[in-house]
Scaffold this active site. Structure first.
Site, PDB file in Angstrom:
ATOM      1  N   GLY A  11       0.834  -1.194   0.000  1.00 19.34           N
ATOM      2  CA  GLY A  11       0.000   0.000   0.000  1.00 19.34           C
ATOM      3  C   GLY A  11       0.869   1.244   0.000  1.00 19.34           C
ATOM      4  O   GLY A  11       2.080   1.182  -0.271  1.00 19.34           O
ATOM      5  N   SER A  12       0.297   2.381   0.329  1.00 20.38           N
ATOM      6  CA  SER A  12       1.049   3.635   0.273  1.00 20.38           C
ATOM      7  C   SER A  12       2.194   3.656   1.285  1.00 20.38           C
ATOM      8  O   SER A  12       3.315   4.067   0.963  1.00 20.38           O
ATOM      9  CB  SER A  12       0.111   4.822   0.506  1.00 20.38           C
ATOM     10  OG  SER A  12      -0.549   4.713   1.758  1.00 20.38           O
ATOM     11  N   TYR A  49      -1.768   3.223  -5.139  1.00 26.18           N
ATOM     12  CA  TYR A  49      -1.686   3.760  -3.782  1.00 26.18           C
ATOM     13  C   TYR A  49      -0.764   4.971  -3.636  1.00 26.18           C
ATOM     14  O   TYR A  49      -0.911   5.749  -2.686  1.00 26.18           O
ATOM     15  CB  TYR A  49      -1.201   2.668  -2.812  1.00 26.18           C
ATOM     16  CG  TYR A  49      -2.164   1.525  -2.656  1.00 26.18           C
ATOM     17  CD1 TYR A  49      -3.349   1.679  -1.947  1.00 26.18           C
ATOM     18  CD2 TYR A  49      -1.898   0.282  -3.221  1.00 26.18           C
ATOM     19  CE1 TYR A  49      -4.242   0.623  -1.801  1.00 26.18           C
ATOM     20  CE2 TYR A  49      -2.779  -0.779  -3.076  1.00 26.18           C
ATOM     21  CZ  TYR A  49      -3.948  -0.601  -2.364  1.00 26.18           C
ATOM     22  OH  TYR A  49      -4.833  -1.644  -2.222  1.00 26.18           O
ATOM     23  N   SER A 146       3.008  10.860  10.384  1.00 24.95           N
ATOM     24  CA  SER A 146       3.583  10.717   9.031  1.00 24.95           C
ATOM     25  C   SER A 146       2.517  10.348   8.017  1.00 24.95           C
ATOM     26  O   SER A 146       1.740   9.417   8.242  1.00 24.95           O
ATOM     27  CB  SER A 146       4.661   9.620   9.044  1.00 24.95           C
ATOM     28  OG  SER A 146       4.181   8.445   9.665  1.00 24.95           O
ATOM     29  N   LYS A 199      -5.586   7.527  18.546  1.00 19.10           N
ATOM     30  CA  LYS A 199      -5.619   8.854  17.910  1.00 19.10           C
ATOM     31  C   LYS A 199      -6.490   8.845  16.661  1.00 19.10           C
ATOM     32  O   LYS A 199      -7.064   9.874  16.282  1.00 19.10           O
ATOM     33  CB  LYS A 199      -4.204   9.340  17.602  1.00 19.10           C
ATOM     34  CG  LYS A 199      -3.380   8.430  16.691  1.00 19.10           C
ATOM     35  CD  LYS A 199      -3.471   8.761  15.220  1.00 19.10           C
ATOM     36  CE  LYS A 199      -2.684   7.778  14.388  1.00 19.10           C
ATOM     37  NZ  LYS A 199      -2.752   8.062  12.939  1.00 19.10           N
ATOM     38  N   SER A 262      -5.669  12.916   6.021  1.00 19.22           N
ATOM     39  CA  SER A 262      -6.070  11.925   7.017  1.00 19.22           C
ATOM     40  C   SER A 262      -7.409  11.285   6.649  1.00 19.22           C
ATOM     41  O   SER A 262      -8.442  11.957   6.615  1.00 19.22           O
ATOM     42  CB  SER A 262      -6.184  12.588   8.397  1.00 19.22           C
ATOM     43  OG  SER A 262      -6.858  11.752   9.308  1.00 19.22           O
ATOM     44  N   ARG A 263      -7.392   9.983   6.388  1.00 21.12           N
ATOM     45  CA  ARG A 263      -8.638   9.290   6.056  1.00 21.12           C
ATOM     46  C   ARG A 263      -9.597   9.286   7.249  1.00 21.12           C
ATOM     47  O   ARG A 263     -10.813   9.375   7.075  1.00 21.12           O
ATOM     48  CB  ARG A 263      -8.347   7.853   5.615  1.00 21.12           C
ATOM     49  CG  ARG A 263      -7.836   7.743   4.186  1.00 21.12           C
ATOM     50  CD  ARG A 263      -7.735   6.310   3.743  1.00 21.12           C
ATOM     51  NE  ARG A 263      -6.663   5.599   4.451  1.00 21.12           N
ATOM     52  CZ  ARG A 263      -6.477   4.288   4.372  1.00 21.12           C
ATOM     53  NH1 ARG A 263      -7.286   3.537   3.662  1.00 21.12           N
ATOM     54  NH2 ARG A 263      -5.480   3.717   5.019  1.00 21.12           N
TER      55      ARG A 263
END
EC number: 1.1.1.94
Length: 339
Positions: A11-12, A49, A146, A199, A262-263
Site C-alpha cells: 500500500g502507500s 496507492y 507521518s 488517535k 487523514s482518512r
C-alpha cells in the site's frame, strides 16, 4: 553481516518505506497480487496507492515470500510489516513457520499497524506474543506523525521505533535515519501502540466536529480531552504517561486530527456533513479508526476506563445516532477538574 529489508504490504505506507530503506540497503517489496506486481514493475510506480512517485530500480518487487527468505538465509533480515492489524496474526504465523522451517536466527520484525484486533481487542504486540514464543525473535513498532506521500517525496518526518531490543533500534536508525527522516527511540511499546491506535478515533471525532462547523475551539477541546482519554487508557495497561506527549502521542494525534490527507478525519467530515457509514467510499472505510473503534471501547469498559469521546464516535458510527445529539450529550456532562 549485511542487512536485507523485506517490506510486506504494497500500500502507500509500505511502498513509501520501501523507497526510504532502498537508499542505503537492499530492499524487497512483497506484493501478494501477481497482477499488481507486474503493473508496478512495468509502470515503475505504485499508481494504485502512491501515484506519480517513482519506485527506484534498487527495489526488488517480489511475489514469492518463502523463496526470498530462503535465499537470504545467511544474512540479517529485517521484515517491515505495513499491513492492517486485521492481517497481522495471519502474516506473523506465516513468518513463524518460515523461521522454524529454515532455522532463521537473524530475523527481526518491525510492524507499523495501528489499532486493536477486532475479535480479541489485543494490541499488535499482544497478538505477536500469542503467535510467537516470547523473546523468540526481536520485534518493534515503528510509528509517529507521518503521511506516506510526504515521506516518499522526502519531506521532513520524525518517527519513533519502540522495542525492548537495543540492537534492533540501532538497526532501524541505520536503515531510516537520514536527511529528511529523524528516528527517535523508545522502550514503551504499549504507549506507542496505544497512541497510534486511539488517535485515529479522536481524529474521526475532530472530523465530525469540523463537518458540523463547530469551530476551532471545539476541535482544540476534542484533541485535548481526547489525548487525556488516550493517556488514561494507555497508563491503565502499563504505558509510560510521558509517551503521550511525544511523537506517537500528541504528535500523531495532531497530524491525524487536522491533516487534509487523514482518512480518519475525512470520514468524520463526511459524517458531520450528514452521510452515514454506508455512503462513504470503501477506501475511506479502510481507515484504522473505524475498524478498531468498537474494540477500543470494549477493552476500555473491561478496564473500567471512561472514554466519552471514543464512546460518542462509536454511537455515531455503529448506532446511527445523530452527531448533533451526541454533541449536546457531551456538553451536558457534569463539570470536572482539567487534569
Amino acid at each position: 553481516m549485511n542487512i536485507n529489508i523485506i517490506v510486506i504490504g504494497s500500500g502507500s505506507w509500505g511502498t513509501s518505506l520501501a523507497i526510504s530503506t532502498s537508499y542505503k540497503f537492499t530492499t524487497y517489496l512483497f506484493v501478494r497480487d501477481h497482477k499488481q506486481a507486474q503493473i508496478i514493475i512495468k509502470d515503475k510506480e505504485n499508481k494504485k496507492y502512491l501515484n506519480n512517485i517513482r519506485i527506484p530500480s534498487s527495489i526488488h518487487i517480489i511475489t514469492d515470500l518463502q523463496k526470498i527468505i530462503k535465499l537470504l538465509i545467511n544474512s540479517k533480515i529485517i521484515i517491515i510489516l505495513c499491513i492492517p492489524i486485521s492481517n497481522l496474526r495471519k502474516i506473523v504465523s506465516e513468518l513463524y513457520n518460515y523461521i522454524i522451517k529454515f532455522q532463521l536466527f537473524n530475523i527481526s520484525i518491525i510492524y507499523t499497524c495501528k489499532g486493536l484486533e477486532s475479535n480479541s481487542c489485543l494490541l499488535p504486540h499482544e497478538v505477536i506474543d500469542e503467535v510467537i514464543p516470547v523473546d523468540f525473535i526481536k520485534y518493534g513498532v515503528l510509528s509517529g506523525p507521518s503521511f506516506a506521500q510526504e515521506v516518499a517525496i522526502k519531506l521532513p518526518t520524525a518517527l519513533t521505533i519502540a522495542s525492548n531490543h537495543e540492537n534492533l533500534k540501532n538497526d532501524i536508525i541505520k536503515i531510516l535515519h537520514r536527511d529528511n527522516i529523524r528516528i527517535y527511540t523508545s522502550s514503551d511499546i504499549i504507549g506507542v501502540e496505544v497512541g497510534g491506535a486511539l488517535k485515529n478515533i479522536i481524529a474521526i471525532a475532530c472530523g465530525i466536529s469540523d463537518g458540523l462547523q463547530l469551530g476551532f475551539n471545539a476541535r482544540a477541546a476534542i484533541i485535548t480531552r481526547g489525548l487525556k482519554e488516550i493517556q488514561n487508557f494507555g497508563v491503565k495497561i502499563g504505558a509510560c504517561p510521558k509517551t503521550f506527549f511525544g511523537l506517537t502521542g500528541i504528535g500523531d494525534l495532531v497530524l491525524t486530527a487536522t491533516g487534509n490527507m487523514s482518512r480518519n478525519r475525512n470520514i468524520g467530515l463526511e459524517i458531520g456533513k450528514g452521510k452515514c457509514l454506508k455512503e462513504i467510499s470503501t477506501y475511506q472505510l479502510n481507515a484504522e479508526g473505524v475498524k478498531c473503534a468498537q474494540a477500543v471501547l470494549t477493552r476500555a469498559k473491561q478496564l473500567n476506563i471512561e472514554v466519552p469521546i471514543i464512546e460518542a464516535v462509536c454511537d455515531i458510527l455503529f448506532k446511527g445516532i445523530n452527531p448533533t445529539f451526541i454533541v449536546k450529550k457531551l456538553l451536558s456532562k457534569d463539570s470536572k477538574t482539567d487534569s
